[in-house]
Design a protein around this motif. Structure first.
Motif, PDB file in Angstrom:
ATOM      1  N   ALA A 541       3.015  61.373 -18.541  1.00 44.94           N
ATOM      2  CA  ALA A 541       3.521  60.028 -18.805  1.00 44.94           C
ATOM      3  C   ALA A 541       4.265  59.497 -17.590  1.00 44.94           C
ATOM      4  CB  ALA A 541       4.440  60.034 -20.024  1.00 44.94           C
ATOM      5  N   VAL A 542       4.278  58.162 -17.454  1.00 47.87           N
ATOM      6  CA  VAL A 542       5.020  57.493 -16.404  1.00 47.87           C
ATOM      7  C   VAL A 542       5.794  56.337 -17.037  1.00 47.87           C
ATOM      8  CG1 VAL A 542       3.078  55.993 -15.780  1.00 47.87           C
ATOM      9  CG2 VAL A 542       4.897  56.402 -14.114  1.00 47.87           C
ATOM     10  N   ARG A 543       6.998  56.112 -16.544  1.00 51.32           N
ATOM     11  CA  ARG A 543       7.788  54.986 -17.022  1.00 51.32           C
ATOM     12  C   ARG A 543       8.470  54.332 -15.831  1.00 51.32           C
ATOM     13  NH1 ARG A 543      13.013  55.871 -20.670  1.00 51.32           N
ATOM     14  NH2 ARG A 543      14.053  55.760 -18.652  1.00 51.32           N
ATOM     15  N   VAL A 544       8.360  53.015 -15.748  1.00 46.90           N
ATOM     16  CA  VAL A 544       9.055  52.220 -14.740  1.00 46.90           C
ATOM     17  C   VAL A 544       9.813  51.147 -15.491  1.00 46.90           C
ATOM     18  CG1 VAL A 544       8.853  50.754 -12.711  1.00 46.90           C
ATOM     19  CG2 VAL A 544       7.305  52.702 -12.993  1.00 46.90           C
ATOM     20  N   GLY A 545      11.121  51.278 -15.528  1.00 44.58           N
ATOM     21  CA  GLY A 545      11.905  50.371 -16.364  1.00 44.58           C
ATOM     22  C   GLY A 545      11.568  50.608 -17.820  1.00 44.58           C
ATOM     23  N   GLU A 546      11.111  49.553 -18.500  1.00 41.16           N
ATOM     24  CA  GLU A 546      10.721  49.665 -19.904  1.00 41.16           C
ATOM     25  C   GLU A 546       9.206  49.747 -20.071  1.00 41.16           C
ATOM     26  OE1 GLU A 546      12.826  50.197 -22.315  1.00 41.16           O
ATOM     27  OE2 GLU A 546      14.376  50.186 -20.763  1.00 41.16           O
ATOM     28  N   ARG A 547       8.473  49.741 -18.985  1.00 40.75           N
ATOM     29  CA  ARG A 547       7.007  49.830 -19.049  1.00 40.75           C
ATOM     30  C   ARG A 547       6.598  51.308 -19.011  1.00 40.75           C
ATOM     31  NH1 ARG A 547       4.676  47.021 -14.226  1.00 40.75           N
ATOM     32  NH2 ARG A 547       2.727  47.097 -15.414  1.00 40.75           N
TER      33      ARG A 547
END
Length: 758
Positions: A541-547
């Motif tokens: 999984a990847v998360r940038v901010g809330e995305r």
């Protein structure tokens, strides 16, 4: 090596009572030496086995009699004209490098001398047709002698030494007629110069040496030896282990000091250095390099682990069952050596021709001299005619027939992404009618790929690749390989067992980016939905901010695997898959490629047994594999190719390596091998036809040594020009696909439940 050296200290006694000694042999110039040495040692009745590996010049001697003196082997080898040393990979590399440097120096000296003597000879030839004085001609001949004699004494050493050794051992090699022809040509030329004759043949002798040295250098360039197998295994296994004392104190000790029953600590990210049983801790291990199984196996108390596997997650306490000796790696190494020794008995095309060539040359030259003397000719004229026969039959074309073709073919293969490692690789590949592929890392890409890249926002995918550059986890490494030259995020840090985190942008207001398990990135729901359609995938999984986004990781077939397999089948090859992986992934790969003959779950010995069964059916197999578990099969097959990303031992066991992610170089290799082999046979045919025409003319006295040298050079040039046909048609290099173009129709390979990735 001094006779006082104690070879008994090098003898290894095995559990079954067999005593084993490894020696490296000097003076081996062709595969025919195998028979000379093995037959020569057969007179020692105590020896149960004496096998010579032509590839690395290693002699393995075995016996059971306790009081057998290994010096008898050394002495017998000396009687046969060969010098033996203890087998040490580093020493062997030094010997090979020194030999190559010496050959190059000899070639340079012979080439420089031949050019200068030829300039003098041209002046004499033109002067004989015009108004050259006897004094000037003698002066030019003497200058030629001053150049030719020391040149031959130095540059001819590779041939003179081997010829003397062969004569002393009462055997016959191609170096004997070469040495005899050069020596007689020089001796007769000196005689003619002293007696003010119009012609001398210094140019013939030196030119002969130059062409023959060229062939020998080309052959040496092509014959890279398999070496440092033990060193490769040691690097794979590790040199030390962390041993736990009675009080739990950890200390790092050399692997040789580890004993069965000791407890060792294996930290996350480390390679297991011993075979053993897990006592404490839980983790997952990547044993694909050892067993061929692509799934990262979970291990806990009671599980078996093998040297060479990588510990991925947690710390493990392992009770040692085998350390410095007796591990699975040692068993693989033994299988490799056994298979390589058997395959090294293959005789190359030129070697087979050379075995019958030398006696015919000598008999023909001797019969010519005797025949002319019986017909009333003087000794001088009879010797001139015999020398012309020796020169015109000297095996320049034969010596260049195979090496010249190999160099042209290897250059063409290099441009196609194939690197040859052995001198007889082309001939062996040309004879193959069956191609056997390993699956993991061979038919598939070496590392898993993102198969749902098209469903992920490009900026999220780019962020994931850049984050992966800051992780040591194997799956993160696979993702980082698709970063396409981008740099890691500044300040990114890895949280053990969870993933990578970085702050994007200046403080305050920086955005947090994460890469790791779905829990670490808060993407459990997305991971569950994605795994519903691909339950056997590994998810990151990847998360940038809330995305957020999840990436499904699979090993996928190489981009052109189906097309290459179909092309090989159209060309008449039988295709099979032999894999150490589980049944379902192998079945999926076979179905995707249309391959009916496949087997799964094979250990290294099982692959060798499968190849032996094919050989018993009369099939000649080209093995294509990459893992440590493939190394014995690569050595046992009639010919073998390995990806350049393969394990070191697999690379050293293969006849050739191929570059890139595509499988097309394998097809190119077998197609060009057949073309090159045909050209080799044509070149040998040209050499035979040349001799059938030239030798009768020389025997009848219509050819002087000068004309014989010119004819010999002409045949060599024809052979070299014909060798230029051993090329593949030009092809533009195929470009690899970016991440977004990664094939999305995977066949399942890395099967395990979703888990914390980096």
């Amino acid at each position: 090596m001094s006779p006082a050296f104690d070879y008994s200290a090098l003898v290894e006694t095995r559990p079954d009572g067999v005593r084993h000694l490894d020696l490296v042999i000097e003076g081996i110039t062709c595969a025919a030496c195998i028979g000379d040495i093995e037959r020569g040692l057969a007179c020692l009745p105590e020896l149960e086995k004496a096998r010579l590996n032509y590839t690395n010049r290693r002699l393995a001697a075995e016996w059971r009699v306790a009081d057998f003196d290994p010096m008898r082997v050394i002495s017998r080898l000396a009687e046969l004209g060969y010098k033996a040393h203890p087998f040490e990979p580093s020493r062997e590399e030094e010997i090979e490098a020194a030999e190559m440097r010496f050959l190059l120096r000899c070639l340079a000296v012979a080439g420089f001398a031949a050019m200068n003597i030829m300039l003098l000879s041209v002046s004499v030839w033109s002067g004989n047709a015009s108004d050259i004085t006897e004094e000037t001609r003698d002066f030019f001949h003497w200058i030629s002698a001053l150049i030719a004699l020391p040149t031959a004494a130095y540059a001819g050493q590779p041939f003179f030494r081997n010829a003397f050794r062969a004569i002393r051992a009462r055997s016959m090699t191609m170096d004997v007629p070469i040495s005899l022809g050069v020596t007689l040509a020089l001796g007769m030329s000196l005689y003619e110069t002293i007696h003010h004759a119009h012609h001398a043949y210094f140019d013939s002798a030196v030119m002969l040496l130059f062409f023959l040295l060229l062939g020998r250098v080309l052959d040496q360039v092509m014959r890279r030896k398999t070496r440092a197998v033990a060193g490769n295994l040691l690097a794979l296994r590790g040199e030390t282990a962390v041993v736990l004392g009675d009080g739990g104190a950890a200390r790092e000790v050399p692997l040789k000091a580890v004993r069965p029953g000791d407890r060792v600590l294996v930290l996350p990210g480390d390679r297991v250095s011993v075979d053993g049983i897990v006592l404490d801790g839980s983790s997952s291990v990547d044993a694909s390099l050892v067993t061929g199984e692509t799934a990262h196996a979970p291990v806990g108390p009671g599980a078996l682990v093998y040297a060479g596997a990588v510990n991925l997650d947690g710390a493990l306490t392992v009770q040692v069952t085998a350390a410095a000796e007796g591990t699975l790696l040692d068993e693989v190494n033994r299988l490799v050596e056994t298979a390589a020794n058997a395959r090294s008995r293959y005789l190359r095309l030129a070697d087979r021709a050379a075995r019958i060539y030398s006696p015919i040359v000598h008999v023909t030259a001797l019969a010519t001299a005797i025949g002319w003397m019986l017909l009333g000719a003087g000794l001088h004229d009879a010797l001139i005619t015999a020398i012309a026969v020796l020169i015109i039959t000297c095996p320049c074309a034969l010596a260049l027939a195979v090496p010249a073709t190999q160099v042209v073919a290897s250059g063409s293969l290099f441009r196609a992404g194939v690197l040859l490692q052995t001198g007889d690789a082309i001939e062996r590949m040309a004879a193959c009618d069956t191609i056997v592929f390993d699956k993991t890392g061979t038919l598939t890409t070496p590392e898993p790929r993102v198969v749902n890249a098209g469903e992920i926002a490009p900026d999220l995918l780019e962020a994931a690749c850049r984050l992966a550059l800051s992780s040591r986890h194997p799956l993160a490494a696979a993702l980082a390989g698709q970063a396409l030259g981008r740099s890691p995020f500044p300040g990114a840090r890895e949280e053990a067992g969870h993933g990578v985190v970085a702050q994007l942008g200046p403080e305050p207001g920086a955005i947090e980016a994460r890469l790791g398990s779905p829990t670490f990135c808060g993407a459990e729901a997305q991971a569950t939905a994605a795994l519903a359609g691909a339950p056997d995938a590994t998810v990151i999984a990847v998360r940038v901010g809330e995305r957020r986004a999840v990436m499904l990781m699979h090993q996928v077939l190489r981009p052109d695997a189906a097309a290459v397999v179909a092309d090989l089948r159209r060309r008449g090859f039988r295709i099979a898959i032999l894999s150490g992986d589980r049944e379902q992934p192998v079945a999926d790969a076979a179905q995707a490629l249309g391959v009916d003959e496949w087997r799964s779950g094979l250990k290294p010995g099982g692959k060798i047994d499968a190849l032996a069964a094919m050989a018993a059916q009369g099939r000649r197999v080209l093995m294509v594999g990459d893992g440590l578990n493939d190394a014995p099969a690569l050595a046992a097959a009639h010919a073998s190719i390995s990806p350049v990303t393969a394990a070191h031992l697999a690379q050293s066991s293969a006849d050739a390596l191929f570059l890139g992610e595509r499988l097309r170089p394998v097809a190119d290799a077998v197609v060009l091998a057949r073309t090159a082999h045909a050209v080799m046979r044509q070149n040998l045919g040209i050499a035979v036809v040349y001799n059938l025409i030239a030798v009768p003319l020389a025997i009848m006295g219509h050819v002087t040594p000068l004309i014989a040298a010119a004819a010999m050079s002409g045949s060599s040039i024809i052979v070299t020009l014909n060798a230029l046909r051993a090329r593949l048609p030009g092809r533009e290099p195929e470009q690899g696909s970016p991440v977004s173009a990664t094939p999305t129709r995977p066949f399942v390979s890395t099967q395990r439940p979703a888990r914390a990735a980096p």
